[in-house]
Write a protein that holds these residues in place. Structure first.
Motif, PDB file in Angstrom:
ATOM      1  N   ARG A 254     -24.142  24.083 -21.343  1.00 18.83           N
ATOM      2  CA  ARG A 254     -22.951  23.880 -20.647  1.00 18.83           C
ATOM      3  C   ARG A 254     -22.951  22.246 -20.676  1.00 18.83           C
ATOM      4  O   ARG A 254     -23.938  21.448 -20.697  1.00 18.83           O
ATOM      5  N   ALA A 255     -21.373  22.001 -21.064  1.00 12.91           N
ATOM      6  CA  ALA A 255     -21.288  20.448 -21.112  1.00 12.91           C
ATOM      7  C   ALA A 255     -21.270  19.757 -20.008  1.00 12.91           C
ATOM      8  O   ALA A 255     -21.070  20.336 -18.860  1.00 12.91           O
ATOM      9  N   GLN A 256     -21.716  18.397 -20.115  1.00 16.72           N
ATOM     10  CA  GLN A 256     -21.725  17.710 -18.608  1.00 16.72           C
ATOM     11  C   GLN A 256     -20.402  16.819 -18.681  1.00 16.72           C
ATOM     12  O   GLN A 256     -19.509  16.555 -19.502  1.00 16.72           O
ATOM     13  N   PRO A 257     -20.055  16.413 -17.648  1.00 16.18           N
ATOM     14  CA  PRO A 257     -18.954  15.653 -17.446  1.00 16.18           C
ATOM     15  C   PRO A 257     -18.796  14.386 -18.209  1.00 16.18           C
ATOM     16  O   PRO A 257     -19.967  13.608 -18.670  1.00 16.18           O
ATOM     17  N   SER A 258     -17.866  13.948 -18.944  1.00 15.21           N
ATOM     18  CA  SER A 258     -17.740  12.654 -19.739  1.00 15.21           C
ATOM     19  C   SER A 258     -17.742  11.342 -18.796  1.00 15.21           C
ATOM     20  O   SER A 258     -17.058  11.508 -17.676  1.00 15.21           O
ATOM     21  N   ARG A 259     -18.301  10.522 -19.036  1.00 12.77           N
ATOM     22  CA  ARG A 259     -18.062   9.120 -18.373  1.00 12.77           C
ATOM     23  C   ARG A 259     -16.718   8.321 -18.582  1.00 12.77           C
ATOM     24  O   ARG A 259     -16.368   8.329 -19.706  1.00 12.77           O
ATOM     25  N   ARG A 260     -16.083   8.063 -17.727  1.00 13.30           N
ATOM     26  CA  ARG A 260     -14.924   7.238 -17.785  1.00 13.30           C
ATOM     27  C   ARG A 260     -14.755   5.820 -17.799  1.00 13.30           C
ATOM     28  O   ARG A 260     -15.468   5.259 -17.066  1.00 13.30           O
ATOM     29  N   VAL A 261     -14.343   5.421 -19.003  1.00 11.39           N
ATOM     30  CA  VAL A 261     -14.180   3.890 -19.162  1.00 11.39           C
ATOM     31  C   VAL A 261     -12.781   3.544 -19.600  1.00 11.39           C
ATOM     32  O   VAL A 261     -12.049   4.254 -19.896  1.00 11.39           O
ATOM     33  N   TYR A 262     -12.420   2.450 -19.255  1.00  7.99           N
ATOM     34  CA  TYR A 262     -11.103   1.752 -19.683  1.00  7.99           C
ATOM     35  C   TYR A 262     -11.250   0.715 -20.465  1.00  7.99           C
ATOM     36  O   TYR A 262     -11.976  -0.189 -20.357  1.00  7.99           O
ATOM     37  N   ILE A 263     -10.158   0.812 -21.657  1.00 11.58           N
ATOM     38  CA  ILE A 263     -10.196  -0.386 -22.469  1.00 11.58           C
ATOM     39  C   ILE A 263      -8.731  -0.821 -22.571  1.00 11.58           C
ATOM     40  O   ILE A 263      -7.671  -0.241 -22.662  1.00 11.58           O
TER      41      ILE A 263
ATOM     42  N   ALA B 128     -21.956   3.867 -26.931  1.00 11.35           N
ATOM     43  CA  ALA B 128     -22.131   3.667 -25.332  1.00 11.35           C
ATOM     44  C   ALA B 128     -22.727   5.342 -25.042  1.00 11.35           C
ATOM     45  O   ALA B 128     -22.200   6.143 -25.321  1.00 11.35           O
ATOM     46  N   PRO B 129     -23.758   5.110 -23.984  1.00 10.55           N
ATOM     47  CA  PRO B 129     -24.556   6.576 -23.761  1.00 10.55           C
ATOM     48  C   PRO B 129     -23.283   7.378 -22.705  1.00 10.55           C
ATOM     49  O   PRO B 129     -22.589   6.355 -22.063  1.00 10.55           O
ATOM     50  N   GLY B 130     -23.375   8.488 -22.580  1.00  7.69           N
ATOM     51  CA  GLY B 130     -22.510   9.063 -21.506  1.00  7.69           C
ATOM     52  C   GLY B 130     -23.322   9.159 -20.042  1.00  7.69           C
ATOM     53  O   GLY B 130     -24.071   8.452 -19.755  1.00  7.69           O
ATOM     54  N   VAL B 131     -22.903  10.133 -19.241  1.00  8.88           N
ATOM     55  CA  VAL B 131     -23.524  10.434 -17.977  1.00  8.88           C
ATOM     56  C   VAL B 131     -24.974  10.825 -18.102  1.00  8.88           C
ATOM     57  O   VAL B 131     -25.631  10.342 -17.185  1.00  8.88           O
ATOM     58  N   ASP B 132     -25.429  11.346 -19.235  1.00  6.14           N
ATOM     59  CA  ASP B 132     -26.942  11.562 -19.330  1.00  6.14           C
ATOM     60  C   ASP B 132     -27.750  10.310 -19.707  1.00  6.14           C
ATOM     61  O   ASP B 132     -29.037  10.223 -19.262  1.00  6.14           O
ATOM     62  N   GLY B 133     -27.063   9.069 -19.898  1.00  5.53           N
ATOM     63  CA  GLY B 133     -27.938   8.102 -20.284  1.00  5.53           C
ATOM     64  C   GLY B 133     -28.600   7.876 -21.350  1.00  5.53           C
ATOM     65  O   GLY B 133     -29.262   6.839 -21.784  1.00  5.53           O
ATOM     66  N   ILE B 134     -28.623   8.940 -22.281  1.00  4.49           N
ATOM     67  CA  ILE B 134     -29.536   9.136 -23.450  1.00  4.49           C
ATOM     68  C   ILE B 134     -28.648   8.168 -24.636  1.00  4.49           C
ATOM     69  O   ILE B 134     -27.360   8.652 -24.908  1.00  4.49           O
ATOM     70  N   ARG B 135     -29.444   7.496 -25.292  1.00  2.00           N
ATOM     71  CA  ARG B 135     -28.752   6.793 -26.593  1.00  2.00           C
ATOM     72  C   ARG B 135     -29.304   7.590 -27.714  1.00  2.00           C
ATOM     73  O   ARG B 135     -30.221   8.235 -27.776  1.00  2.00           O
TER      74      ARG B 135
ATOM     75  N   ARG C 178      -1.951  -2.947 -20.304  1.00 12.99           N
ATOM     76  CA  ARG C 178      -2.325  -1.668 -19.782  1.00 12.99           C
ATOM     77  C   ARG C 178      -3.820  -1.180 -20.035  1.00 12.99           C
ATOM     78  O   ARG C 178      -4.125  -1.916 -21.003  1.00 12.99           O
ATOM     79  N   GLN C 179      -4.142  -0.352 -19.538  1.00 14.70           N
ATOM     80  CA  GLN C 179      -5.541   0.187 -19.782  1.00 14.70           C
ATOM     81  C   GLN C 179      -5.502   1.602 -20.310  1.00 14.70           C
ATOM     82  O   GLN C 179      -4.930   2.472 -19.711  1.00 14.70           O
ATOM     83  N   ARG C 180      -6.429   1.963 -21.448  1.00 12.32           N
ATOM     84  CA  ARG C 180      -6.463   3.067 -22.229  1.00 12.32           C
ATOM     85  C   ARG C 180      -7.645   3.611 -21.581  1.00 12.32           C
ATOM     86  O   ARG C 180      -8.799   3.334 -21.654  1.00 12.32           O
ATOM     87  N   PRO C 181      -7.748   4.845 -20.875  1.00 17.27           N
ATOM     88  CA  PRO C 181      -8.827   5.705 -20.424  1.00 17.27           C
ATOM     89  C   PRO C 181      -9.482   6.276 -21.591  1.00 17.27           C
ATOM     90  O   PRO C 181      -8.850   6.874 -22.565  1.00 17.27           O
ATOM     91  N   LEU C 182     -10.833   6.516 -21.532  1.00 15.55           N
ATOM     92  CA  LEU C 182     -11.770   6.936 -22.515  1.00 15.55           C
ATOM     93  C   LEU C 182     -12.777   7.698 -21.983  1.00 15.55           C
ATOM     94  O   LEU C 182     -13.383   7.113 -21.150  1.00 15.55           O
ATOM     95  N   GLY C 183     -12.960   8.995 -22.445  1.00 19.03           N
ATOM     96  CA  GLY C 183     -14.028   9.712 -21.959  1.00 19.03           C
ATOM     97  C   GLY C 183     -15.336   9.691 -22.819  1.00 19.03           C
ATOM     98  O   GLY C 183     -15.174   9.946 -24.056  1.00 19.03           O
ATOM     99  N   ILE C 184     -16.438   9.279 -22.597  1.00 24.50           N
ATOM    100  CA  ILE C 184     -17.722   9.281 -23.292  1.00 24.50           C
ATOM    101  C   ILE C 184     -18.574  10.310 -22.778  1.00 24.50           C
ATOM    102  O   ILE C 184     -19.151  10.372 -21.670  1.00 24.50           O
ATOM    103  N   ALA C 185     -18.724  11.264 -23.838  1.00 24.83           N
ATOM    104  CA  ALA C 185     -19.381  12.605 -23.580  1.00 24.83           C
ATOM    105  C   ALA C 185     -20.926  12.239 -23.722  1.00 24.83           C
ATOM    106  O   ALA C 185     -21.297  11.040 -24.562  1.00 24.83           O
ATOM    107  N   ALA C 186     -21.670  13.132 -23.008  1.00 24.82           N
ATOM    108  CA  ALA C 186     -23.197  13.038 -23.228  1.00 24.82           C
ATOM    109  C   ALA C 186     -23.572  13.270 -24.509  1.00 24.82           C
ATOM    110  O   ALA C 186     -23.001  13.837 -25.320  1.00 24.82           O
TER     111      ALA C 186
END
Length: 270
Positions: free
Chosen positions: A153-162, A121-128, A168-176
């Protein structure tokens, strides 16, 4: 802090060995480090087979053989420069590396890119992955230039939950995508330093190793040794509660400059 497990390890690409300066941290003993070897099934013949054979270690003394790193996707192994880094890290346990930035090359960034999951899945940049491949060489040259100039400069990660099995839900950060490339390249360089400090029976989050090899080693240990008990433990929310400050202090035992920022960390003045 939440771990990002989307990248996989590749072999490095560089041209010079890292320089080191003397230091005597109290957390490192003067023992030899274990070679990096994935466990194998025990041999069919010979009464000397044990869990050490599965772990890729010798019976009488650990760490006597040359270190190995899994080959890259294109078949190339460790670059000559980073092989020198590993050799220095193995032979001089109480020294800190001061110049590592020059190992982050366009070639290493390319190998890091091709090691990423192509359907992630893409991060906050939306680039695949497929999109970034268009004009890849120019993109990587520009990325390497920005890193070396200190403009990256690194971009903020997109937060998703699995959702977990217990509800319970495990948070996962998806980087650009570019951040994933850089993270993978940095991990490849740092692995050359820290891999030589691991013991042969350590399997977690290491290149070329995984739970199946750990289970193989455990199975052989149970069958060949007198085992009275087995401990199964887990640290709840470990990555959620890791101290960034303590993590950086551990890094600074082997890599100088981390306390002054990313530029100093890599041996470049800021």
């Amino acid at each position: 802090m939440h771990e990002n497990r989307e990248t996989s390890l590749v072999s490095p690409q560089g041209d010079r060995s890292g320089k080191a300066q003397s230091r005597t941290p109290d957390m490192y003993a003067g023992e030899e480090s274990d070679r990096v070897a994935v466990p194998m099934k025990p041999p069919n013949k010979g009464a000397q087979a044990s869990e050490e054979a599965v772990e890729g270690r010798t019976r009488t003394k650990e760490n006597t053989s040359q270190s190995h790193t899994p080959p890259a996707q294109d078949g190339r192994g460790v670059s000559q420069g980073l092989a020198g880094v590993r050799k220095a890290a193995k032979e001089r346990k109480q020294e800190r590396f001061t110049t590592l930035l020059h190992h982050l090359t366009t070639g290493l960034l390319r190998q890091s890119y091709y090691a990423l999951k192509r359907d992630a899945a893409p991060g906050v940049d939306g680039i695949r992955w497929q999109e970034y491949e268009e004009g890849l060489e120019n993109r990587l040259i520009d990325l390497k230039d920005r890193i070396h100039r200190g403009a990256y400069r690194a971009q903020p990660s997109r937060r998703v939950y699995i959702r977990k099995d217990d509800g319970r839900q495990r948070p996962l950060g998806i980087a650009a995508l570019e951040d994933k490339i850089v993270q993978q390249a940095v991990v490849t360089i740092l692995n050359e330093i820290y891999e030589v400090d691991f013991r042969g029976f350590s399997y977690g989050f290491r290149p070329g190793r995984g739970p199946h090899q750990a289970l193989d080693a455990l199975n052989v240990g149970i069958e060949r040794k007198r085992v009275n008990w087995i401990l199964d433990a887990d640290i709840r929310g470990f990555f959620d509660n890791m101290s960034h400050e303590w993590t950086m202090q551990f890094v600074q035992h082997r890599v100088a400059g981390g306390e002054k920022g990313s530029g100093a960390f890599w041996g470049r003045s800021t």
